[in-house]
Write a protein that holds these residues in place. Structure first.
Motif, PDB file in Angstrom:
ATOM      1  N   VAL C 346       0.162  16.736  17.108  1.00  0.00           N
ATOM      2  CA  VAL C 346       1.173  15.845  16.345  1.00  0.00           C
ATOM      3  C   VAL C 346       1.611  16.619  15.007  1.00  0.00           C
ATOM      4  O   VAL C 346       0.875  16.768  14.154  1.00  0.00           O
ATOM      5  CB  VAL C 346       0.652  14.541  15.829  1.00  0.00           C
ATOM      6  N   PRO C 347       2.965  17.088  15.054  1.00  0.00           N
ATOM      7  CA  PRO C 347       3.130  18.134  13.746  1.00  0.00           C
ATOM      8  C   PRO C 347       3.346  17.664  12.448  1.00  0.00           C
ATOM      9  O   PRO C 347       3.262  17.965  11.687  1.00  0.00           O
ATOM     10  CB  PRO C 347       4.444  18.815  14.560  1.00  0.00           C
ATOM     11  N   ASN C 348       3.852  16.385  12.639  1.00  0.00           N
ATOM     12  CA  ASN C 348       4.327  15.583  11.213  1.00  0.00           C
ATOM     13  C   ASN C 348       3.322  14.285  11.014  1.00  0.00           C
ATOM     14  O   ASN C 348       3.287  13.548  11.751  1.00  0.00           O
ATOM     15  CB  ASN C 348       5.617  15.345  11.363  1.00  0.00           C
ATOM     16  N   TYR C 349       2.578  14.269   9.940  1.00  0.00           N
ATOM     17  CA  TYR C 349       1.933  13.050   9.726  1.00  0.00           C
ATOM     18  C   TYR C 349       2.056  12.876   8.279  1.00  0.00           C
ATOM     19  O   TYR C 349       1.731  13.632   7.469  1.00  0.00           O
ATOM     20  CB  TYR C 349       0.515  13.524  10.307  1.00  0.00           C
ATOM     21  N   ALA C 350       1.859  11.511   7.926  1.00  0.00           N
ATOM     22  CA  ALA C 350       1.793  11.127   6.424  1.00  0.00           C
ATOM     23  C   ALA C 350       1.105   9.960   6.367  1.00  0.00           C
ATOM     24  O   ALA C 350       1.136   8.994   7.315  1.00  0.00           O
ATOM     25  CB  ALA C 350       3.198  10.816   5.913  1.00  0.00           C
ATOM     26  N   SER C 351      -0.187  10.085   5.638  1.00  0.00           N
ATOM     27  CA  SER C 351      -1.159   8.792   5.700  1.00  0.00           C
ATOM     28  C   SER C 351      -1.415   8.839   4.340  1.00  0.00           C
ATOM     29  O   SER C 351      -1.749   9.540   3.528  1.00  0.00           O
ATOM     30  CB  SER C 351      -2.292   9.250   6.559  1.00  0.00           C
ATOM     31  N   GLU C 352      -1.502   7.455   3.893  1.00  0.00           N
ATOM     32  CA  GLU C 352      -1.978   7.040   2.473  1.00  0.00           C
ATOM     33  C   GLU C 352      -2.880   5.892   2.890  1.00  0.00           C
ATOM     34  O   GLU C 352      -2.553   4.993   3.640  1.00  0.00           O
ATOM     35  CB  GLU C 352      -1.018   6.589   1.771  1.00  0.00           C
ATOM     36  N   PHE C 353      -3.883   5.438   1.853  1.00  0.00           N
ATOM     37  CA  PHE C 353      -4.802   4.384   2.168  1.00  0.00           C
ATOM     38  C   PHE C 353      -5.108   4.024   0.794  1.00  0.00           C
ATOM     39  O   PHE C 353      -5.318   4.915  -0.154  1.00  0.00           O
ATOM     40  CB  PHE C 353      -5.935   4.787   3.048  1.00  0.00           C
ATOM     41  N   LYS C 354      -5.524   2.794   0.512  1.00  0.00           N
ATOM     42  CA  LYS C 354      -6.066   2.112  -0.540  1.00  0.00           C
ATOM     43  C   LYS C 354      -7.477   1.644  -0.143  1.00  0.00           C
ATOM     44  O   LYS C 354      -7.419   1.129   0.906  1.00  0.00           O
ATOM     45  CB  LYS C 354      -5.068   1.085  -1.151  1.00  0.00           C
ATOM     46  N   VAL C 355      -8.422   1.500  -1.073  1.00  0.00           N
ATOM     47  CA  VAL C 355      -9.758   1.301  -0.941  1.00  0.00           C
ATOM     48  C   VAL C 355      -9.855   0.195  -2.009  1.00  0.00           C
ATOM     49  O   VAL C 355      -9.640   0.506  -3.225  1.00  0.00           O
ATOM     50  CB  VAL C 355     -10.856   2.267  -1.060  1.00  0.00           C
ATOM     51  N   VAL C 356     -10.321  -1.039  -1.501  1.00  0.00           N
ATOM     52  CA  VAL C 356     -10.391  -2.223  -2.577  1.00  0.00           C
ATOM     53  C   VAL C 356     -11.998  -2.708  -2.529  1.00  0.00           C
ATOM     54  O   VAL C 356     -12.558  -2.573  -1.611  1.00  0.00           O
ATOM     55  CB  VAL C 356      -9.603  -3.212  -2.030  1.00  0.00           C
ATOM     56  N   PHE C 357     -12.110  -2.978  -3.594  1.00  0.00           N
ATOM     57  CA  PHE C 357     -13.590  -3.819  -3.870  1.00  0.00           C
ATOM     58  C   PHE C 357     -13.242  -5.233  -3.501  1.00  0.00           C
ATOM     59  O   PHE C 357     -12.350  -5.864  -3.690  1.00  0.00           O
ATOM     60  CB  PHE C 357     -14.001  -3.712  -5.429  1.00  0.00           C
ATOM     61  N   THR C 358     -14.514  -5.721  -2.922  1.00  0.00           N
ATOM     62  CA  THR C 358     -14.361  -6.887  -2.481  1.00  0.00           C
ATOM     63  C   THR C 358     -15.855  -7.686  -2.876  1.00  0.00           C
ATOM     64  O   THR C 358     -16.647  -6.911  -2.949  1.00  0.00           O
ATOM     65  CB  THR C 358     -14.149  -7.640  -1.026  1.00  0.00           C
ATOM     66  N   ASN C 359     -16.096  -9.050  -2.847  1.00  0.00           N
ATOM     67  CA  ASN C 359     -17.224  -9.564  -2.952  1.00  0.00           C
ATOM     68  C   ASN C 359     -18.034  -9.580  -1.920  1.00  0.00           C
ATOM     69  O   ASN C 359     -18.542 -10.874  -1.507  1.00  0.00           O
ATOM     70  CB  ASN C 359     -17.237 -10.846  -3.816  1.00  0.00           C
ATOM     71  N   LYS C 360     -18.624  -8.423  -1.035  1.00  0.00           N
ATOM     72  CA  LYS C 360     -19.263  -8.328  -0.005  1.00  0.00           C
ATOM     73  C   LYS C 360     -20.177  -7.339  -0.170  1.00  0.00           C
ATOM     74  O   LYS C 360     -20.037  -6.533  -0.845  1.00  0.00           O
ATOM     75  CB  LYS C 360     -18.098  -8.461   1.147  1.00  0.00           C
ATOM     76  N   THR C 361     -21.326  -7.281   0.957  1.00  0.00           N
ATOM     77  CA  THR C 361     -22.040  -6.288   1.060  1.00  0.00           C
ATOM     78  C   THR C 361     -21.219  -4.805   1.196  1.00  0.00           C
ATOM     79  O   THR C 361     -20.306  -4.667   1.618  1.00  0.00           O
ATOM     80  CB  THR C 361     -23.145  -6.379   2.246  1.00  0.00           C
ATOM     81  N   LEU C 362     -21.965  -3.918   0.440  1.00  0.00           N
ATOM     82  CA  LEU C 362     -21.254  -2.526   0.407  1.00  0.00           C
ATOM     83  C   LEU C 362     -20.984  -1.980   1.926  1.00  0.00           C
ATOM     84  O   LEU C 362     -21.732  -2.362   2.849  1.00  0.00           O
ATOM     85  CB  LEU C 362     -22.343  -1.678  -0.006  1.00  0.00           C
ATOM     86  N   VAL C 363     -19.862  -1.312   2.001  1.00  0.00           N
ATOM     87  CA  VAL C 363     -19.478  -0.408   3.102  1.00  0.00           C
ATOM     88  C   VAL C 363     -19.979   0.960   3.169  1.00  0.00           C
ATOM     89  O   VAL C 363     -19.669   1.623   2.049  1.00  0.00           O
ATOM     90  CB  VAL C 363     -18.132  -0.544   3.334  1.00  0.00           C
ATOM     91  N   THR C 364     -20.850   1.547   3.995  1.00  0.00           N
ATOM     92  CA  THR C 364     -21.084   2.609   4.070  1.00  0.00           C
ATOM     93  C   THR C 364     -20.966   3.070   5.519  1.00  0.00           C
ATOM     94  O   THR C 364     -20.643   2.133   6.608  1.00  0.00           O
ATOM     95  CB  THR C 364     -22.498   3.214   3.777  1.00  0.00           C
ATOM     96  N   PRO C 365     -21.081   4.470   6.011  1.00  0.00           N
ATOM     97  CA  PRO C 365     -20.857   4.587   7.444  1.00  0.00           C
ATOM     98  C   PRO C 365     -21.887   4.134   8.239  1.00  0.00           C
ATOM     99  O   PRO C 365     -23.017   4.163   8.101  1.00  0.00           O
ATOM    100  CB  PRO C 365     -21.092   6.339   7.491  1.00  0.00           C
ATOM    101  N   TYR C 366     -21.302   3.611   9.480  1.00  0.00           N
ATOM    102  CA  TYR C 366     -22.069   3.079  10.588  1.00  0.00           C
ATOM    103  C   TYR C 366     -21.501   3.687  11.798  1.00  0.00           C
ATOM    104  O   TYR C 366     -20.346   3.437  12.062  1.00  0.00           O
ATOM    105  CB  TYR C 366     -22.142   1.230  10.614  1.00  0.00           C
ATOM    106  N   ARG C 367     -22.296   4.333  12.743  1.00  0.00           N
ATOM    107  CA  ARG C 367     -21.939   4.996  13.965  1.00  0.00           C
ATOM    108  C   ARG C 367     -20.472   5.149  14.252  1.00  0.00           C
ATOM    109  O   ARG C 367     -19.702   4.206  14.865  1.00  0.00           O
ATOM    110  CB  ARG C 367     -22.681   4.433  15.055  1.00  0.00           C
ATOM    111  N   GLY C 368     -19.731   5.899  13.969  1.00  0.00           N
ATOM    112  CA  GLY C 368     -18.359   5.988  14.166  1.00  0.00           C
ATOM    113  C   GLY C 368     -17.690   6.510  12.649  1.00  0.00           C
ATOM    114  O   GLY C 368     -16.948   7.089  12.404  1.00  0.00           O
TER     115      GLY C 368
END
Lengths: 294, 162, 781
Positions: C346-368
């Protein structure tokens, strides 16, 4: 996840057990197979002061034919014994078909028939079965004993007609009526899980092939096992054509049940499954009653 | 003061006498009182099957029993299947050959579930095997190699008995 | 070096101990005088702690100590940021890390507030019920879109909003690609990835020995060396005073490499305070709250194609939920962003993301680790494009594959290892062809499916592809030693959680040294044996530790040959290492056993030549310049009952390319296990929070791991495109199986229900959700 402390009694006779129940009453819990109770205690959602363990009373673990051609199942009979009983397979084929749906092999090795009845979990299969077949529960206490019809026994969410000093000691299953047919249908998220919806159906056809006595009991859709009386009324005296069955199933879904929503299924989905499973169960039961292979 | 009860339990052919609180779970008794740590604890609510033992010959979850209930009964745990790691029984050997385990945490529960199953079903179908182990969760293998192992064990057991 | 053992289906060295119940897991450690810990955890998702009354608990018989945040004194401090944000221009990253015990505020249900130490776990849990924490409830931030609303309540009040991070990355020029496109398709997609639910919960045993002034800690961690160094720093000890042992671990899958968990920080400290061994074993309920999760993302995706189905460009914006704190940096969303383009040029790609805090258990990597989310978005958009353009689903993928002559292929995005993601090697069409053949794609579509549909059955097929960036740095190391018994000892720093390291690494050593893998004894995860390394994560064990072990074994081999050449008076090139001896190829009777050489290499008297190192031993390291890219294709046939919305998988195949396969038996198992977790993610497992941030699925009755009845028989095929970036040619395989299952389900369900014309834009599904999708179509009609 460790259980809170309790006083433990393991009577070796029924008399002794009834005496203990009379002494401890409200504060006591009967420990049968423990497959629900101990898990609940490990979560500390139950904290009985006294546990009365029935596992050392051999007389409560029996399966016997009754004079009427049915079966008597002792309260402490393990699920696996019921599952493998030749007498049950012969006299109570609906129960025989139900047993493999109860949890997993290890649970069936320890869990008891009477325990499941007395626990009255609305998602459990056996209470619905017992209503479908018009079973009776034998309740005993120091004050005496009484037979309670299944229709009167289950009175709400995890609650029964038992008095605080009473123990379920046996369950009586009537003989299969003549020209009767049965079916058990269940849908669960995974194999062995509690049912999203299950139905236990037992019905009789009269000499003209019209529905006579229709018993359709659901689990997973109410505060206890739910008997579909409106659906039964639709079928009563009618020949069970596809249209009639469809109409009865629709009534079961709309009038007979008031399912709750939880993380696994919404009320609407459960209601829909009642319709689908009622149709399937009635169709199969009618076919069996008419002598067809299902 | 909490009640203390004296119990005698036969585990893997050895009689143990201990004094325990009634609320002590059988799984904790086996693991921490007797030091037989091969029986594992995964959920303590009767779903995962890791703590499965043989209680009077039947596969049951030891997290859903109290130790006091084992008084005067016989228990077999994974340590009772073979005398040592150099002498595996046919079922253990089959799990080894077929790669029926990865982290190995759930494995003792599977073995104890399968021991009586294979004794009663010497020639099981894939479907029967899957049904038999449906009360044991494994998060590593995807079950494929476990099913292979059970078939291999059945074949080995047949071979050795003929 | 011969390849006698590498590539063989060798049964595992570690299994006899595991099969007989002899293998040591953390909860099997029993020390005299050991104390037990339970935690008072927050019942509220968000709230201010007004007061804590632990006076009853402190008085209870058997309770030894009760600690609140205040009791920790200067030891109380937020955890260190574990992973810093990648060096991307314009990046925003607000590091807010977890605390040992909540002090002023609680930010998720299950956050630890009080630590109870007692003579038994039973007593400790009794005491938990006697601690009274008064919390002023605050509204919970649960929905990740609402988290960024201007009026949203702040989880971290020193920030202006609940924004944890923002990243924009691009390659080419998406807008000009869009202008040239024949077709542009936009969709909103939702992907939720659940929890690892390893069968073994976490656990820690810590013991401080005042006499030797040493702390020993058994920990279910995937990164023992890092834990050792961190604990030493926190406790003011020298690193050599701390020994961390990661013994047999009952499954890791990512969350066991979160560092530092509050319990990890507290247990060693309490052991030093109380001068007694101390144990905490997480129970299953705690695991749902206190062990990290993965979570959902919402994507707004746009794909621009030619009418022939060639992808000209892709644009994606997404929101990612990181939970209450973000110690693991941006690994998960970066993986989503960088893995989205998959096997495609794919020659052209534009990607942006926002990460948000929520009142839930922490997110860290899980298989994948976020790769699922990206793969789901691309694969779904390709399916929608294929349908719209009237192109076969396999064909549209084939048309966009990166051709084999374009490797190394630079996808230009900064990856989780902070360098641009460059695919080292790959050959994607043969894997696709093999998978299509194994599933019987053509035959199913042309014959079987029409026949079954005529019978009224709803049967569908799916085929999806993925890449996985694996085997990232920074480095691992190993020491290899031939003993005077002839046995070979290997030690390395990564932990092991069932991946078969004891065997696949032994195969590598066996081929270098001409011994049997059974004679190679591996120690991993004991910092007294080896104290360099970063851990087992990101499908890197076989690549990074495997090649370090290979390098160390090769160094030992060189020592052996040099010494044997002197002993046998033969040139090195005439010598071979076979069956535990070094021998002259031409005159095999001229031979010396490795054990004898090892004994000679460690003389007890006499003199050695200057510069001689004792023993047949070497230590070496491997640090790749960048990661290596594995790939694969999954296909399945699935049946749906549209009346009940229940499904049944009829056939499942996976073709996987992880370069050189060290042990196919182990790799098959890794892929199969990953698929089972993927099936769980796609249809059974779902973490459900209510509007108050209460977790509704905190048991195995409600969080549904697939059993042997839900996972079908799995047929695994291999392709081999070795990596040029490491001597063994290996690529990682641990996570692969889990990655593409979600979009595969979605595609197969759509195909099975073709007459309903569904679009499945979310995972997980469930019977209930499928019912709702079907209902919406019924209403439309």
């Amino acid at each position: 996840m460790k259980p809170p402390p309790f006083a433990y009694h393991a009577p070796t006779t029924l008399d002794e057990a009834l005496q203990l129940m009379a002494e401890h009453g409200y504060g006591a819990k009967v420990l049968a197979g423990g497959q629900s109770l101990i898990a609940t205690m490990n979560f500390r959602l139950a904290a009985p002061a006294v546990l009365i363990d029935l596992n050392k009373i051999p007389e409560l673990s029996i399966i016997q034919p009754t004079a009427e051609g049915g079966a008597l199942v002792g309260a402490m009979t393990r699920h696996v014994q019921v599952e493998q009983s030749e007498l049950i397979a012969r006299t109570a084929p609906l129960l025989h078909a139900t047993m493999p749906h109860i949890a997993h092999p290890q649970i069936r090795n320890r869990g008891t028939f009477g325990g499941s009845i007395a626990h009255a979990d609305p998602a459990a299969e056996l209470p619905a079965f017992l209503r479908a077949v018009r079973g009776q529960v034998l309740a005993q206490s120091r004050r005496g004993q009484r037979w309670i019809d299944a229709d009167d026994f289950f009175i709400g969410l995890f609650s029964t007609a038992l008095e605080p000093d009473e123990i379920v000691t046996a369950v009586r299953l009537p003989a299969m009526p003549a020209r009767s047919g049965w079916s058990m249908q269940e849908l669960s998220r995974r194999h062995g899980d509690f049912a999203l919806v299950a139905v236990e159906a037992l019905l009789t056809l009269d000499a003209d092939g019209a529905c006579d006595d229709v018993r359709l009991a659901f689990c997973g859709v109410g505060e206890g096992p739910v008997l579909a009386t409106a659906a039964a009324a639709v079928l009563q005296g009618q020949r069970p054509t596809a249209e009639v069955i469809e109409a009865a199933a629709a009534i079961a879904a709309s009038d007979d049940v008031d399912p709750h929503s939880d993380v696994h299924a919404t009320s609407a989905y459960r209601r829909h499954l009642v319709d689908v499973l009622a149709k399937r169960a009635l169709t199969a039961a009618c076919a069996r009653a008419a002598g067809e292979e299902v | 003061m909490n009640q203390i009860m004296k119990i005698s339990v036969t585990v893997n052919g050895v009689l143990y006498e201990r004094s325990v609180e009634p609320r002590l779970l059988l799984s904790d008794f086996i693991r921490h009182e007797l030091g037989l740590t091969g029986t594992h604890v995964g959920c303590e609510h009767g779903v995962c099957g890791a703590c499965t033992i043989l209680f009077d010959g039947a596969a049951v979850r030891s997290c859903l029993m109290f130790a006091v209930q084992a008084d005067a009964h016989e228990i077999v745990t994974v340590e009772g299947l073979s005398p040592d790691p150099q002498h595996l029984d046919a079922l253990q050997e089959a799990f080894w050959e077929a790669h029926g385990l990865q982290c190995g945490f759930c494995t003792p529960g599977f073995l104890m579930t399968l021991k009586p199953f294979l004794a009663q079903n010497p020639d099981p179908s894939d479907e029967e095997i899957r049904e038999a182990i449906s009360g044991n969760l494994c998060r590593c293998t995807g079950y494929e190699h476990i099913v292979d192992a059970v078939k291999l064990a059945a074949a080995k057991m047949k071979e050795s008995s003929s | 070096m011969s390849k006698r053992y590498i590539g063989q289906r060798i049964k595992r060295n570690e299994d006899p101990a595991l099969l007989t119940g002899q293998a040591l897991f953390t909860d099997d450690v029993h020390l005299p005088g050991m104390l037990h810990v339970a935690f008072v955890r927050s019942d509220y998702a968000h709230g201010r702690i007004r007061s804590i009354d632990a006076s009853y608990a402190r008085e209870m018989p058997g309770v030894v100590a009760v600690y609140t945040a205040a009791d920790l004194g200067a030891y109380w401090r937020p955890g260190p940021p574990l992973v810093s944000p990648p060096p991307v221009k314009g990046a925003i990253f607000n590091a807010r890390t977890q605390v040992p015990l909540a002090k002023d505020k609680v930010r998720h249900v299950g956050e630890a507030i009080v630590m109870i130490v007692a003579e038994s776990r039973y007593i400790a849990e009794d005491a938990v019920e006697q601690v009274f924490v008064d919390i002023e409830a605050l509204p919970a931030v649960v929905d990740l879109e609402k988290a960024l609303a201007p009026d949203a309540i702040l989880i971290h009040e020193d920030l202006d909003s609940n924004l944890a991070a923002y990243i924009f990355q691009q390659k080419g020029d998406y807008e000009s690609a869009r202008a040239q496109a024949d077709v542009v398709i936009k969709r909103r997609l939702y992907y939720d990835h659940g929890i690892a639910a390893a069968m073994e919960n976490r656990g820690i045993v810590a013991t401080w020995d005042a006499k030797t002034q040493r702390l020993t800690m058994w920990d279910t961690t995937q990164a023992p060396v890092v834990i050792r160094n961190g604990m030493a720093a926190m406790l003011g000890l020298s690193e050599s005073q701390v020994r961390v042992i990661a013994p047999f671990i009952g499954g890791g899958f990512g969350p066991k490499i979160m560092m530092f968990y509050p319990e990890e920080v507290l247990l060693p400290w309490a052991s030093m305070q109380l001068q007694r061994p101390i144990k905490w074993i997480e129970d299953r309920r705690e695991n749902f709250f206190a062990t990290t999760h993965e979570r959902d993302q919402i994507h707004w995706a746009e794909i621009a194609l030619t009418k022939e189905g060639r992808v000209l460009g892709f644009k994606d914006e997404f929101i990612h939920d990181t939970g209450a704190y973000d110690p693991y940096g941006l690994t998960v969303p970066i993986n989503s962003q960088c893995t989205l383009l998959g096997c495609y040029d794919v020659p052209n790609y534009a990607s942006e993301f926002k990460v948000v805090f929520t009142n839930k258990t922490l997110v860290t990597p899980y298989r994948g680790a976020g790769r699922q989310h990206g793969v789901f978005v691309m694969e779904r958009m390709l399916d929608i494009a294929a349908r719209q353009l009237g192109i076969d689903r396999a064909e549209i993928r084939r048309r966009n594959f990166i051709p084999p002559d374009k490797f190394p292929y630079n996808n230009e995005l900064i990856y989780q290892d902070f360098v641009p993601l460059v695919y080292d090697s790959g050959n994607y069409e043969p894997a696709l062809d093999k998978a299509l053949e194994m599933i019987g794609y053509e035959q199913f579509i042309s014959e079987e499916q029409p026949r079954l549909r005529a019978e009224g059955r709803h049967v569908g097929i799916g085929v999806v592809t993925y890449v996985e960036g694996t085997g990232i740095g920074p480095y691992e190391g190993a020491r290899v030693q031939v003993e005077s018994t002839g046995k070979v000892n290997v030690s390395t720093g990564i932990g092991t959680q069932g991946q078969g390291h004891f065997t696949s690494f032994a195969q590598v050593v066996a081929d270098q040294l001409g011994v049997s893998p059974r004679d190679v004894h591996l120690v991993t995860g004991d910092t007294d044996q080896f104290h360099w390394g970063t851990g087992t994560f990101a499908s890197r064990g076989a690549v990074v530790a495997g090649n370090a072990i290979n390098a160390a074994a090769a160094a030992v081999r060189r020592k052996i040959l040099a010494m044997a050449s002197r002993e046998l008076e033969a040139p090195e090139e005439d010598l071979e290492l076979v069956d535990g001896v070094v021998r002259d190829k031409k005159n095999p009777e001229f031979a010396i056993a490795l054990k004898d050489l090892a004994a000679k290499a460690n003389p007890l008297r006499g003199a050695v030549r200057p510069g001689t190192e004792p023993g047949l031993e070497a230590t070496d390291y491997f640090g790749p310049e960048r990661g290596v890219t594995a790939n694969g294709v999954h296909a399945m046939i699935l049946e749906v009952d549209p009346e009940t919305a229940m499904i049944k998988i009829l056939k499942y195949v996976a073709v996987h390319d992880c370069g050189t396969v060290l042990n196919p038996l182990i790799v098959d198992g890794q892929v199969q296990g990953g698929i089972a977790q993927g099936i769980g993610n796609a249809f059974y497992e779902k973490i459900v929070y209510d509007d108050n941030g209460q977790l509704l699925t905190a048991s195995f009755m409600d969080y549904l791991l697939p059993t042997s009845m839900e996972v079908p028989s799995l047929d695994i095929g291999h392709e081999t495109t070795p990596s040029p970036l490491n001597p063994l040619g290996t690529k990682g395989t641990g996570e692969a199986g889990a990655i593409p299952v979600g979009p595969l389900f979605a595609q197969a369900v759509e195909d099975a229900l073709a007459e309903y014309d569904l679009e499945v834009l979310e995972i997980p599904l469930s019977p209930n959700r499928l019912f709702e999708l079907l209902q919406s179509k019924n209403k439309d009609a």
